[in-house]
Design a protein around this motif. Structure first.
Motif, PDB file in Angstrom:
ATOM      1  N   UNK A 139       0.818  -1.204   0.000  1.00 40.14           N
ATOM      2  CA  UNK A 139       0.000   0.000   0.000  1.00 40.14           C
ATOM      3  C   UNK A 139       0.857   1.262   0.000  1.00 40.14           C
ATOM      4  N   UNK A 140       1.870   1.301   0.847  1.00 41.04           N
ATOM      5  CA  UNK A 140       2.718   2.485   0.916  1.00 41.04           C
ATOM      6  C   UNK A 140       3.564   2.639  -0.358  1.00 41.04           C
ATOM      7  N   UNK A 141       4.010   1.528  -0.919  1.00 42.26           N
ATOM      8  CA  UNK A 141       4.743   1.612  -2.194  1.00 42.26           C
ATOM      9  C   UNK A 141       3.833   2.154  -3.284  1.00 42.26           C
ATOM     10  N   UNK A 142       2.594   1.688  -3.293  1.00 39.05           N
ATOM     11  CA  UNK A 142       1.631   2.155  -4.300  1.00 39.05           C
ATOM     12  C   UNK A 142       1.377   3.654  -4.159  1.00 39.05           C
ATOM     13  N   UNK A 143       1.190   4.125  -2.937  1.00 40.26           N
ATOM     14  CA  UNK A 143       0.970   5.564  -2.717  1.00 40.26           C
ATOM     15  C   UNK A 143       2.173   6.368  -3.186  1.00 40.26           C
ATOM     16  N   UNK A 144       3.369   5.888  -2.856  1.00 38.90           N
ATOM     17  CA  UNK A 144       4.579   6.602  -3.261  1.00 38.90           C
ATOM     18  C   UNK A 144       4.735   6.630  -4.776  1.00 38.90           C
ATOM     19  N   UNK A 145       4.453   5.522  -5.441  1.00 46.29           N
ATOM     20  CA  UNK A 145       4.608   5.461  -6.888  1.00 46.29           C
ATOM     21  C   UNK A 145       3.563   6.315  -7.602  1.00 46.29           C
ATOM     22  N   UNK A 146       2.334   6.333  -7.088  1.00 45.32           N
ATOM     23  CA  UNK A 146       1.310   7.199  -7.686  1.00 45.32           C
ATOM     24  C   UNK A 146       1.729   8.659  -7.567  1.00 45.32           C
ATOM     25  N   UNK A 147       2.368   9.002  -6.461  1.00 34.56           N
ATOM     26  CA  UNK A 147       2.767  10.387  -6.218  1.00 34.56           C
ATOM     27  C   UNK A 147       3.719  10.891  -7.287  1.00 34.56           C
ATOM     28  N   UNK A 148       4.715  10.091  -7.657  1.00 34.98           N
ATOM     29  CA  UNK A 148       5.701  10.615  -8.613  1.00 34.98           C
ATOM     30  C   UNK A 148       5.380  10.268 -10.064  1.00 34.98           C
ATOM     31  N   UNK A 207       7.506  -0.039 -12.341  1.00 38.75           N
ATOM     32  CA  UNK A 207       8.178  -1.342 -12.382  1.00 38.75           C
ATOM     33  C   UNK A 207       9.682  -1.193 -12.234  1.00 38.75           C
ATOM     34  N   UNK A 208      10.220  -0.063 -12.677  1.00 39.55           N
ATOM     35  CA  UNK A 208      11.662   0.155 -12.704  1.00 39.55           C
ATOM     36  C   UNK A 208      12.185   0.812 -11.434  1.00 39.55           C
ATOM     37  N   UNK A 209      11.314   1.352 -10.612  1.00 38.29           N
ATOM     38  CA  UNK A 209      11.760   2.172  -9.488  1.00 38.29           C
ATOM     39  C   UNK A 209      12.450   1.346  -8.409  1.00 38.29           C
ATOM     40  N   UNK A 210      13.556   1.879  -7.923  1.00 32.61           N
ATOM     41  CA  UNK A 210      14.310   1.250  -6.831  1.00 32.61           C
ATOM     42  C   UNK A 210      14.408   2.161  -5.620  1.00 32.61           C
ATOM     43  N   UNK A 211      14.750   3.432  -5.859  1.00 29.82           N
ATOM     44  CA  UNK A 211      15.056   4.346  -4.753  1.00 29.82           C
ATOM     45  C   UNK A 211      13.824   4.627  -3.909  1.00 29.82           C
ATOM     46  N   UNK A 212      12.742   5.070  -4.538  1.00 34.57           N
ATOM     47  CA  UNK A 212      11.545   5.437  -3.778  1.00 34.57           C
ATOM     48  C   UNK A 212      10.934   4.212  -3.102  1.00 34.57           C
ATOM     49  N   UNK A 213      10.933   3.076  -3.807  1.00 32.15           N
ATOM     50  CA  UNK A 213      10.387   1.853  -3.212  1.00 32.15           C
ATOM     51  C   UNK A 213      11.200   1.417  -1.994  1.00 32.15           C
ATOM     52  N   UNK A 214      12.501   1.675  -2.008  1.00 29.73           N
ATOM     53  CA  UNK A 214      13.338   1.309  -0.862  1.00 29.73           C
ATOM     54  C   UNK A 214      12.954   2.087   0.383  1.00 29.73           C
ATOM     55  N   UNK A 215      12.533   3.339   0.213  1.00 27.11           N
ATOM     56  CA  UNK A 215      12.104   4.143   1.352  1.00 27.11           C
ATOM     57  C   UNK A 215      10.689   3.773   1.801  1.00 27.11           C
ATOM     58  N   UNK A 216       9.805   3.476   0.832  1.00 24.85           N
ATOM     59  CA  UNK A 216       8.394   3.283   1.162  1.00 24.85           C
ATOM     60  C   UNK A 216       8.059   1.860   1.568  1.00 24.85           C
ATOM     61  N   UNK A 217       8.914   0.910   1.258  1.00 24.28           N
ATOM     62  CA  UNK A 217       8.593  -0.491   1.552  1.00 24.28           C
ATOM     63  C   UNK A 217       8.951  -0.848   2.983  1.00 24.28           C
ATOM     64  N   UNK A 218       8.398  -1.968   3.423  1.00 24.11           N
ATOM     65  CA  UNK A 218       8.706  -2.498   4.738  1.00 24.11           C
ATOM     66  C   UNK A 218       9.350  -3.864   4.631  1.00 24.11           C
ATOM     67  N   UNK A 219       9.653  -4.485   5.757  1.00 23.68           N
ATOM     68  CA  UNK A 219      10.302  -5.808   5.718  1.00 23.68           C
ATOM     69  C   UNK A 219       9.438  -6.891   5.112  1.00 23.68           C
ATOM     70  N   UNK A 220       8.127  -6.679   5.055  1.00 24.75           N
ATOM     71  CA  UNK A 220       7.229  -7.713   4.547  1.00 24.75           C
ATOM     72  C   UNK A 220       7.027  -7.624   3.037  1.00 24.75           C
TER      73      UNK A 220
END
Length: 280
Positions: A139-148, A207-220
């Motif tokens: 969910x948080x990754x999705x919110x972050x990706x929609x933002x940018x 699909x290509x994003x690494x940096x933003x997903x690293x901040x927005x993702x969790x251990x799960x």
């Protein structure tokens, strides 16, 4: 003679550019069928790395997470970007329009590290309020990706709306259609190619994003770029080549479907215009 030389030079530079761009991708796809574990030494044809790829549950799970996030990100980005583009192109003067446009396009020039860090701080501070807390995931990754990604899609759709002939919409309203019907019957079919292009762009960026997903993702939750990045630090595995080949084929298929849809819509629009001119 000079024109012929210029034409040959242009073709040569174009060919060199294509080789520079696509030769590494072609090499990666070829070595995905290499029998050797060494990714740069050819020892025979084999598809065993594709079999081992599908046996790697962590890698397959990360790929599935990335595809799901990218799909829903693209869908949400297109909807929100369409609304934003309509506001910027149809509402000529409203208070704060300049600020609104700046906020929409800010992610285009913002470094991804800054964007990712700001989103992380937002989730940390507002997480308990909105019910996320420490459980960051898809969910948080999705919110972050929609933002940018919304910023990129807004630019694409806004450019198409800016070129749209307003007389078509005005004629439909003169015939009794309300604004909502005009949008779905007239405007939406005309800007459909831009919507498809924006969807594909948002899907690829997510699909290509690494940096933003690293901040927005969790251990799960782990996306595919994060998994690949952590894997290649220990050495490139042939499974990564196999996975990349499959992803390239999926993207190519999506691009072909998008091109076919846009081509069909453009032909239909031209045919309708010709019929309208003949009837007029």
């Amino acid at each position: 003679m000079s024109g012929a030389r210029t034409s040959r030079l242009t073709k040569l530079l174009l060919a060199a550019g294509f080789v520079f761009l696509y030769a590494p991708i072609l090499s990666l796809m070829i070595y995905s069928f290499n029998e050797s574990r060494l990714v740069t030494v050819w020892s025979g044809f084999s598809v065993k790395w594709y079999y081992e790829l599908f046996q790697d549950k962590q890698l397959v799970s990360a790929a599935w997470v990335s595809v799901q996030v990218a799909f829903w990100t693209a869908c949400a980005a297109v909807v929100l970007a369409t609304l934003a583009a309509m506001a910027m192109t149809r509402m000529r003067n409203f208070p704060g329009k300049t600020l609104f446009g700046g906020l929409i396009t800010a992610p285009l020039v913002m470094p991804e590290v800054i964007t990712g860090l700001s989103i992380l701080l937002l989730f940390v501070s507002m997480g308990p309020v909105i019910g996320i807390g420490e459980q960051r995931g898809m969910l948080t990754i999705w919110i972050a990706h929609v933002t940018f990604t919304m910023a990129y899609v807004t630019v694409v759709i806004s450019s198409r709306l800016g070129e749209l002939d307003r007389s078509l919409e005005e004629a439909a309203m003169d015939l009794g259609a309300n604004r909502l019907k005009v949008f779905f019957v007239i405007t939406l079919p005309i800007i459909a190619p831009a919507l498809v292009a924006g969807w594909l762009l948002a899907f690829t960026l997510s699909l290509d994003d690494l940096v933003i997903a690293s901040f927005a993702s969790g251990p799960a939750s782990t996306t595919l770029p994060m998994k690949v990045f952590s894997s290649v630090r220990l050495g490139v595995s042939p499974k990564i080549n196999a996975l990349a080949t499959l992803m390239i084929l999926v993207v190519m298929l999506a691009a072909l479907i998008g091109w076919w849809l846009m081509s069909r819509e453009e032909k239909r629009r031209q045919r309708d215009m010709q019929l309208a001119l003949q009837e007029g």
